[in-house]
Design an enzyme around this catalytic site. Structure first.
Site, short mmCIF file in Angstrom:
data_model
loop_
_atom_site.label_atom_id
_atom_site.label_comp_id
_atom_site.label_asym_id
_atom_site.label_seq_id
_atom_site.Cartn_x
_atom_site.Cartn_y
_atom_site.Cartn_z
N GLU A 55 0.69 -1.18 -0.02
CA GLU A 55 -0.06 -0.16 0.15
C GLU A 55 0.98 1.56 -0.07
O GLU A 55 0.34 2.24 -0.81
CB GLU A 55 -0.97 -0.04 1.20
N ALA A 168 17.49 -48.30 -12.28
CA ALA A 168 17.80 -49.07 -11.33
C ALA A 168 19.37 -48.68 -10.83
O ALA A 168 19.60 -48.76 -9.62
CB ALA A 168 17.82 -50.47 -11.80
N GLU A 255 12.85 -31.36 -3.15
CA GLU A 255 13.21 -32.01 -4.25
C GLU A 255 13.69 -33.53 -4.38
O GLU A 255 14.04 -33.86 -5.47
CB GLU A 255 14.39 -30.92 -5.11
N GLY A 257 15.55 -37.24 -2.23
CA GLY A 257 14.97 -38.17 -2.99
C GLY A 257 13.59 -38.90 -2.42
O GLY A 257 12.83 -38.24 -1.76
#
Length: 328
Positions: A55, A168, A255, A257
């Protein structure tokens, strides 16, 4: 002003509020647009570090044109003075605005209705709850901190179509394309802190910074989630999920694992999901999630509300928010 006009100008104020998301804590990221005779005469947004308020910035730009105008503010103007600046409710009254439209009330006990009451006592017309849901999402970090005493938590997952985050053997660069990675860096710039588990830190040595031109300075503070010791210079290491309450700022991005993601989901501490899905199949790869404590399949339903879905190059982004019984 018609209801459609009010929504139009409040949407503009919300767009301004988004400019400093993740940079205003402990203050909320607020936007303000001052409109007179259908024309914007002042606009502002909370500046980095929390001051000046939206403001104050908009009124300084409007000058005398603010007299008789309508101010659209995404949060109730503050009613408390501080060493860093005057109360915005007083500034609006002194400027002579004729009407204030606020999307949300301010839960800060120093204001919490007092700002709007002060404006009304000064003879200013008041309207509220315009685009309130959108304003809550705009200030979700501030509101989450107020409601739960912790930052708002976003979990980012980048997966193949079959839900894998790596082969993998651990190879994961890159599952998603350049457009998705750029969007993920933009999300980093909108969070004060970013967290990965110890396994991800040691296996991938992620930089966890922002690498978009012009936004490098907005890289978040790095956090490692580990119950064991870890060599992580210039990082905060937390051993318990509850430790996120003491992290800087109001927005935390997770992020990876799979272990860290699963732990936060199991603790029901994820407020927002960002799922980047690439049009590839891996088969036999590493799953995005482990056990998240689901007692039955029925318990999985009704938890997540879709907010956004879009294409990013050949990838697909879906954003979800956690549906909770307690609203802000």
């Amino acid at each position: 002003m018609s209801a459609a006009d009010d929504q139009r100008w409040m949407a503009a104020a919300l767009a301004l509020a988004g400019r400093t998301r993740g940079r205003t804590a402990p203050n909320p990221n607020v936007g303000c647009v001052i409109v007179k005779e259908g024309r914007v005469v002042g606009r502002g947004w909370t500046q980095p570090g929390g001051r000046p308020h939206a403001e104050a910035m908009a009124l300084a730009q409007a000058g005398e044109a603010a007299r008789g105008a309508t101010a659209y503010v995404t949060l109730e103007p503050c009613a408390h003075r501080s060493p860093r600046g005057p109360a915005c409710a007083d500034l609006l009254a002194e400027a002579g605005v004729a009407r204030v439209v606020a999307a949300l009330g301010d839960p800060d006990p120093r204001t919490d209705g007092a700002g709007l009451a002060r404006l009304a006592a000064a003879g200013i017309a008041i309207s509220t709850d315009v685009l309130a849901a959108e304003a809550r999402r705009s200030m979700d970090g501030f509101l989450t901190r107020r409601a739960f005493g912790r930052p708002q938590v976003t979990l980012k997952l980048a997966t193949s179509l079959d839900g894998c985050i790596a082969r993998a053997d651990g190879e994961s660069r890159w599952i998603t394309g350049a457009e998705s990675r750029a969007h993920a860096h933009l999300e980093r710039a909108r969070h004060e802190a970013i967290l990965v588990g110890r396994g991800t830190w040691e296996a991938d040595a992620p930089r966890l910074d922002v690498r978009l031109p012009g936004l490098e300075a907005r890289s978040p503070h790095r956090v490692i989630f580990s119950a064991l010791g870890v060599d992580a210079p210039d990082c905060t290491v937390i051993a318990d999920i509850a430790d996120i309450a003491a992290l800087p700022g109001d927005h935390l991005l997770i992020e990876g694992g799979a272990g860290a993601a699963s732990a936060f989901l199991a603790a029901d501490l994820v407020d927002r999901l960002l799922i980047y899905r690439a049009p590839i199949l891996i088969g036999g790869g590493r799953a995005a999630l482990g056990d998240i404590g689901l007692a039955s399949l029925a318990d999985a339903h009704g938890r997540w509300r879709l907010l956004d879905a879009r294409a990013l190059g050949s990838d697909r982004l879906e954003a979800y928010e956690r549906q909770r019984q307690q609203d802000f």
